[in-house]
Design an enzyme around this catalytic site. Structure first.
Site, mmCIF file in Angstrom:
data_model
loop_
_atom_site.group_PDB
_atom_site.id
_atom_site.type_symbol
_atom_site.label_atom_id
_atom_site.label_comp_id
_atom_site.label_asym_id
_atom_site.label_seq_id
_atom_site.Cartn_x
_atom_site.Cartn_y
_atom_site.Cartn_z
ATOM 1 C CG HIS A 107 0.756 -2.798 -3.189
ATOM 2 N ND1 HIS A 107 0.439 -2.194 -4.401
ATOM 3 C CD2 HIS A 107 -0.162 -3.781 -3.009
ATOM 4 C CE1 HIS A 107 -0.611 -2.801 -4.925
ATOM 5 N NE2 HIS A 107 -0.990 -3.764 -4.103
ATOM 6 C CG ASP A 136 3.027 0.016 -5.123
ATOM 7 O OD1 ASP A 136 3.367 -1.162 -4.890
ATOM 8 O OD2 ASP A 136 1.837 0.339 -5.325
#
Length: 460
Positions: free
Chosen positions: A378, A347
């Site tokens: 993400h 992420d």
């Protein structure tokens, strides 16, 4: 021959493409921190080993519910699929999130709720044809679960969240999007916005939703930085949260560190522009409380957050004092409902797992479950196929497994589970919904419906 305006547009496109190519050539779009050097690589129970998501692991405190979730997620065919073509460039996924949803936005019916201090929040009820598995009212079956969708802290409703709502609608859920004050077209009735971890307005919205659907299980899903609001609400409310279960997609756990760390420009700049554009509409009203020039001149999300909530004339506060009141996990020990956190090790917005994941919380709390996948970016978790998201399917399978577990526990023990799927009516709320939209037994404790006839589509 191109007009001057056309030449400017072409130059802007070429500049953006050159900027993106420069990032690619410099390797700045690669994984910011994988599992190779992380202690969490060997922790947790392997869930999936298909090519779609690599080797997912479920990290949690051992319990009967944890064992049930391991079995349910491990055998679910919905969580398997082909890989994303560019698995090592998670920041490219951010570009896709900034684009409009590939399908038409779902039709919504909006309700504005007036909270005790006079402010307004908005609820967007997604409407449309139900799927074959959904139950309609009057069919004699149990009521459909209500799914509360919480966007990121900037109030932008991305296409991924709408896709989750559309998918839930097909499965028979009743999805509704919570919009904070001044976000997504919700009017700003008072010169005050909702702080990052202040759950007061969300509490009013939950009370209203429970009033409209008193017999239905209430579930909640948050995305990205919006998870800070949901986690703060669960911790502050404890066993009185009225939720049956919750899930967070790519949550931000340590909010202060997140604001202070450098964020990817592909993520920060569009959100900053989105926030400034919305706040500029209320510059006159906000001038009574904040320095509007400093607010609109902010060059980062941290500067904007400080200008909004730390430099106010009525309640000045330091940056440290602000986060003492607004850290999402400040009351994590009080959470009393199952919470699934779906996170990716690559992420680029949250940051490397070693510094951003509260691993000890998942080891010690029986209510927190971490589903960690090596690749996914993400709020992305993509699969091969148009609009498919592995994270959405994991969340919906998790909710199905929670309902199955609660029903089995009630059959085994004979003790009614709170707000369970298909059970008897729970205890009535502290107030009853009136069709007049304005009168309730205790007005000071009840969110008032300001408008209830708006319809349209969500502006994503």
């Amino acid at each position: 021959m191109l007009s001057p305006e056309g030449l400017v547009a072409v130059a802007a496109v070429v500049t953006c493409l050159g900027y993106l190519a420069w990032h690619l050539l410099c390797g700045r779009l690669e994984v910011p921190g994988g599992l190779e050097d992380e202690e969490e690589e060997e922790e947790g129970t392997p869930i999936l080993t298909e090519d779609g998501v690599g080797c997912c692991r479920l990290l949690c405190k051992p319990s009967a519910l944890a064992q049930h979730l391991e079995r349910s997620l491990g055998r679910s065919a919905a969580l398997r699929g082909g890989p994303w073509p560019w698995p090592r460039w998670p920041r490219l996924r951010l570009l896709q999130q900034l684009l409009p949803p590939p399908q038409p936005a779902p039709a919504v019916v909006r309700e504005h709720l007036q909270v005790p201090d006079g402010g307004l929040v908005a609820l967007d009820w997604l409407v449309g044809p139900r799927g074959a598995g959904g139950r309609r009212r009057g069919s004699g079956g149990p009521p459909s679960p209500v799914l509360l969708l919480i966007p990121n802290a900037a109030g932008k409703v991305p296409g991924g969240l709408l896709q989750l709502g559309r998918r839930a609608l097909e499965l028979g859920y009743v999805p509704v999007v919570f919009n904070r004050r001044g976000h997504n077209g919700c009017p700003l009735a008072t010169p005050r916005l909702q702080a990052f971890g202040d759950p007061g307005d969300l509490r009013e919205a939950v009370a209203y939703v429970c009033c409209r659907h008193p017999a239905a299980p209430l579930l909640a899903v948050s995305e990205g930085s919006g998870s800070g609001l949901l986690l703060a609400y669960l911790g502050e409310s404890g066993s009185s949260s009225r939720l049956a279960a919750a899930a967070c997609l790519s949550p931000v756990f340590r909010a202060r560190d997140w604001f202070e760390a450098p964020l990817p420009r592909l993520y920060e700049w569009p959100l900053l522009l989105h926030l400034k554009r919305g706040l500029s509409r209320y510059a006159g009203a906000l001038a009574e409380a904040v320095d509007v020039a400093k607010l609109l001149g902010s060059r980062s999300l941290r500067e904007l957050e400080e200008a909004l909530f730390c430099g106010t004339e009525s309640r000045p506060a330091s940056w440290e004092a602000y986060w003492e009141r607004n850290e999402p996990l400040r009351d994590a020990d009080e959470v009393a409902v199952p919470v699934l956190c779906v996170c990716s090790a690559d992420d680029p917005v949250r940051g490397p797992p070693a510094r951003t994941l509260p691993v000890e919380l998942f080891r010690s709390s029986p209510y927190f479950f971490l589903l960690l996948t090596p690749r996914g970016g993400h709020c992305g978790f993509p699969q091969r196929g148009p609009g498919r998201c592995w994270g959405h399917e994991a969340v919906l399978e998790y909710f199905r497994a929670i309902g199955e577990f609660l029903r089995a526990e009630e059959r085994r023990t004979g003790v009614p589970q709170p707000r369970r799927w298909g059970g008897p009516l729970p205890e009535p709320p502290a107030f009853t919904w009136q069709r007049s939209y304005t009168s309730c037994p205790q007005p000071s404790e009840v969110p008032q419906v300001h408008f209830s006839t708006d319809s349209g589509s969500i502006d994503s």
